[in-house]
Design a protein around this motif. Structure first.
Motif, PDB file in Angstrom:
ATOM      1  N   ALA A  59       0.950  -1.296   0.009  1.00 23.08           N
ATOM      2  CA  ALA A  59       0.055   0.077  -0.065  1.00 23.08           C
ATOM      3  C   ALA A  59       0.871   1.235   0.054  1.00 23.08           C
ATOM      4  CB  ALA A  59      -0.876  -0.050   1.376  1.00 23.08           C
ATOM      5  N   GLY A  60       2.315   1.215   0.559  1.00 25.08           N
ATOM      6  CA  GLY A  60       2.949   2.218   0.638  1.00 25.08           C
ATOM      7  C   GLY A  60       2.599   3.223   1.907  1.00 25.08           C
ATOM      8  N   SER A  61       1.760   2.637   2.710  1.00 20.61           N
ATOM      9  CA  SER A  61       1.311   3.461   3.772  1.00 20.61           C
ATOM     10  C   SER A  61       2.351   3.154   5.097  1.00 20.61           C
ATOM     11  CB  SER A  61      -0.034   2.939   4.510  1.00 20.61           C
ATOM     12  OG  SER A  61       0.152   1.618   4.849  1.00 20.61           O
ATOM     13  N   LYS A  62       2.288   3.722   6.115  1.00 22.52           N
ATOM     14  CA  LYS A  62       3.184   3.564   7.309  1.00 22.52           C
ATOM     15  C   LYS A  62       3.062   2.224   7.819  1.00 22.52           C
ATOM     16  CE  LYS A  62       4.996   5.783  11.452  1.00 22.52           C
ATOM     17  NZ  LYS A  62       4.834   6.941  12.436  1.00 22.52           N
ATOM     18  N   GLN A  63       2.055   1.529   7.790  1.00 26.92           N
ATOM     19  CA  GLN A  63       1.484   0.313   8.153  1.00 26.92           C
ATOM     20  C   GLN A  63       1.987  -0.691   7.287  1.00 26.92           C
ATOM     21  OE1 GLN A  63      -0.903   2.733   8.421  1.00 26.92           O
ATOM     22  NE2 GLN A  63      -0.370   3.219  10.479  1.00 26.92           N
ATOM     23  N   ASP A  64       1.996  -0.472   6.006  1.00 25.78           N
ATOM     24  CA  ASP A  64       2.263  -1.461   5.102  1.00 25.78           C
ATOM     25  C   ASP A  64       3.083  -0.698   3.843  1.00 25.78           C
ATOM     26  OD1 ASP A  64       2.237  -3.757   3.409  1.00 25.78           O
ATOM     27  OD2 ASP A  64       0.207  -3.086   2.267  1.00 25.78           O
ATOM     28  N   PRO A  65       4.327  -0.424   4.142  1.00 27.28           N
ATOM     29  CA  PRO A  65       5.498   0.160   3.567  1.00 27.28           C
ATOM     30  C   PRO A  65       5.770  -0.787   2.287  1.00 27.28           C
ATOM     31  CG  PRO A  65       6.514  -0.584   5.391  1.00 27.28           C
ATOM     32  CD  PRO A  65       5.265  -0.920   5.494  1.00 27.28           C
ATOM     33  N   HIS A  66       6.301  -0.135   1.022  1.00 26.92           N
ATOM     34  CA  HIS A  66       6.898  -0.837   0.111  1.00 26.92           C
ATOM     35  C   HIS A  66       8.323  -1.261   0.798  1.00 26.92           C
ATOM     36  CE1 HIS A  66       4.241   0.901  -3.058  1.00 26.92           C
ATOM     37  NE2 HIS A  66       4.318   2.271  -2.424  1.00 26.92           N
ATOM     38  N   ILE A  67       8.492  -2.546   0.221  1.00 27.70           N
ATOM     39  CA  ILE A  67       9.755  -3.164   0.964  1.00 27.70           C
ATOM     40  C   ILE A  67      10.890  -3.212  -0.093  1.00 27.70           C
ATOM     41  CG2 ILE A  67      10.574  -5.565   1.771  1.00 27.70           C
ATOM     42  CD1 ILE A  67       8.733  -4.096   3.635  1.00 27.70           C
ATOM     43  N   VAL A  68      11.981  -2.667   0.310  1.00 21.26           N
ATOM     44  CA  VAL A  68      13.186  -2.420  -0.517  1.00 21.26           C
ATOM     45  C   VAL A  68      14.269  -3.380  -0.139  1.00 21.26           C
ATOM     46  CG1 VAL A  68      14.685  -0.954  -1.393  1.00 21.26           C
ATOM     47  CG2 VAL A  68      12.348  -0.279  -1.101  1.00 21.26           C
ATOM     48  N   PRO A  69      14.570  -4.390  -0.684  1.00 17.57           N
ATOM     49  CA  PRO A  69      15.659  -5.355  -0.132  1.00 17.57           C
ATOM     50  C   PRO A  69      17.047  -4.551  -0.520  1.00 17.57           C
ATOM     51  CG  PRO A  69      14.945  -6.274  -2.125  1.00 17.57           C
ATOM     52  CD  PRO A  69      14.053  -5.163  -1.611  1.00 17.57           C
ATOM     53  N   SER A  70      18.062  -4.694   0.352  1.00 16.16           N
ATOM     54  CA  SER A  70      19.413  -4.290   0.233  1.00 16.16           C
ATOM     55  C   SER A  70      20.207  -5.036   0.935  1.00 16.16           C
ATOM     56  CB  SER A  70      19.583  -2.779   0.883  1.00 16.16           C
ATOM     57  OG  SER A  70      20.619  -2.131   0.471  1.00 16.16           O
ATOM     58  N   ILE A  71      21.567  -5.268   0.278  1.00 15.44           N
ATOM     59  CA  ILE A  71      22.915  -5.990   0.935  1.00 15.44           C
ATOM     60  C   ILE A  71      23.535  -5.126   1.874  1.00 15.44           C
ATOM     61  CG2 ILE A  71      22.737  -7.695  -0.922  1.00 15.44           C
ATOM     62  CD1 ILE A  71      25.281  -6.246  -2.000  1.00 15.44           C
ATOM     63  N   THR A  72      23.420  -3.647   1.806  1.00 17.19           N
ATOM     64  CA  THR A  72      23.895  -2.561   2.546  1.00 17.19           C
ATOM     65  C   THR A  72      22.973  -2.039   3.456  1.00 17.19           C
ATOM     66  OG1 THR A  72      23.791  -0.921   0.781  1.00 17.19           O
ATOM     67  CG2 THR A  72      25.953  -2.213   0.850  1.00 17.19           C
ATOM     68  N   ASN A  73      23.431  -0.894   4.262  1.00 15.43           N
ATOM     69  CA  ASN A  73      22.354  -0.244   5.347  1.00 15.43           C
ATOM     70  C   ASN A  73      21.677   0.870   4.800  1.00 15.43           C
ATOM     71  OD1 ASN A  73      24.716   1.306   4.946  1.00 15.43           O
ATOM     72  ND2 ASN A  73      24.743   1.478   7.262  1.00 15.43           N
ATOM     73  N   LYS A  74      21.906   1.197   3.325  1.00 18.84           N
ATOM     74  CA  LYS A  74      21.107   1.950   2.561  1.00 18.84           C
ATOM     75  C   LYS A  74      21.125   1.767   1.039  1.00 18.84           C
ATOM     76  CE  LYS A  74      25.530   4.833   1.930  1.00 18.84           C
ATOM     77  NZ  LYS A  74      25.920   6.404   2.097  1.00 18.84           N
ATOM     78  N   ARG A  75      20.203   2.422   0.510  1.00 11.22           N
ATOM     79  CA  ARG A  75      19.991   2.165  -0.968  1.00 11.22           C
ATOM     80  C   ARG A  75      19.197   3.342  -1.443  1.00 11.22           C
ATOM     81  NH1 ARG A  75      17.132  -3.152  -3.669  1.00 11.22           N
ATOM     82  NH2 ARG A  75      17.365  -2.537  -5.747  1.00 11.22           N
ATOM     83  N   ILE A  76      19.509   3.746  -2.784  1.00  4.68           N
ATOM     84  CA  ILE A  76      18.808   4.818  -3.396  1.00  4.68           C
ATOM     85  C   ILE A  76      17.504   4.489  -3.978  1.00  4.68           C
ATOM     86  CG2 ILE A  76      19.911   4.520  -5.722  1.00  4.68           C
ATOM     87  CD1 ILE A  76      20.215   7.782  -5.575  1.00  4.68           C
ATOM     88  N   VAL A  77      16.235   5.069  -3.864  1.00  9.09           N
ATOM     89  CA  VAL A  77      15.237   4.643  -4.077  1.00  9.09           C
ATOM     90  C   VAL A  77      14.785   5.660  -5.241  1.00  9.09           C
ATOM     91  CG1 VAL A  77      12.721   4.094  -3.644  1.00  9.09           C
ATOM     92  CG2 VAL A  77      14.702   3.204  -2.145  1.00  9.09           C
ATOM     93  N   GLY A  78      13.770   5.278  -6.241  1.00  7.23           N
ATOM     94  CA  GLY A  78      13.416   6.158  -7.340  1.00  7.23           C
ATOM     95  C   GLY A  78      11.746   5.953  -7.142  1.00  7.23           C
ATOM     96  N   CYS A  79      11.255   6.891  -6.744  1.00  7.77           N
ATOM     97  CA  CYS A  79       9.799   7.031  -6.708  1.00  7.77           C
ATOM     98  C   CYS A  79       9.058   7.661  -7.822  1.00  7.77           C
ATOM     99  CB  CYS A  79       9.131   7.400  -5.413  1.00  7.77           C
ATOM    100  SG  CYS A  79       7.193   7.332  -4.843  1.00  7.77           S
TER     101      CYS A  79
END
Length: 102
Positions: A44-64
C-alpha cells in the motif's frame, strides 16, 4: 521383428535447465525469488504497509514515480531502520536486509 521405438518427447524447462536457470526455477517453485527476478509484491505504501526494498547494505537509493502517469522520478536515499517517506508524495518505503545467494 524389431521392438517398437520409444516415443520421443520434448523435454520440459525443468528437465533441460542447467546452472543459474535451474536454481531460479527450483527457488520459484518453493515461493522464493533469490535474484529478484519476479515482479515484486504489491504494498500500500502506507506507514503500516510500506513498500519493501531489499538491500545488501544499510542504505539504498530509491526512485519513486509518485503518480502512475508521471514521467519524473523522485530519487532519495533509504536508510536501514524505520520506514521513510518519499519527499514528494509521502509514500512509505522500508529497507530490509537481503543476503545474496551463494
Amino acid at each position: 521383428m524389431m521392438s517398437p521405438r520409444p516415443q520421443a518427447s520434448i523435454p520440459t524447462d525443468d528437465e533441460q535447465a542447467t546452472g543459474l536457470e535451474k536454481i531460479v526455477l527450483k527457488a520459484s517453485k518453493e515461493g522464493m525469488d533469490p535474484y529478484n527476478i519476479l515482479k515484486p509484491k504489491e504494498y500500500a505504501g502506507s506507514k503500516q504497509d510500506p513498500h519493501i526494498v531489499p538491500s545488501i547494505t544499510n542504505k539504498r537509493i530509491v526512485g519513486c514515480v509518485c503518480e502512475e502517469d508521471n514521467t519524473a522520478v523522485v530519487w532519495f536515499w533509504l536508510h536501514e531502520g524505520e520506514a521513510q517517506r518519499c519527499p514528494s508524495c509521502g509514500a512509505h518505503y522500508k529497507l530490509v536486509p537481503h543476503e545474496l545467494p551463494h
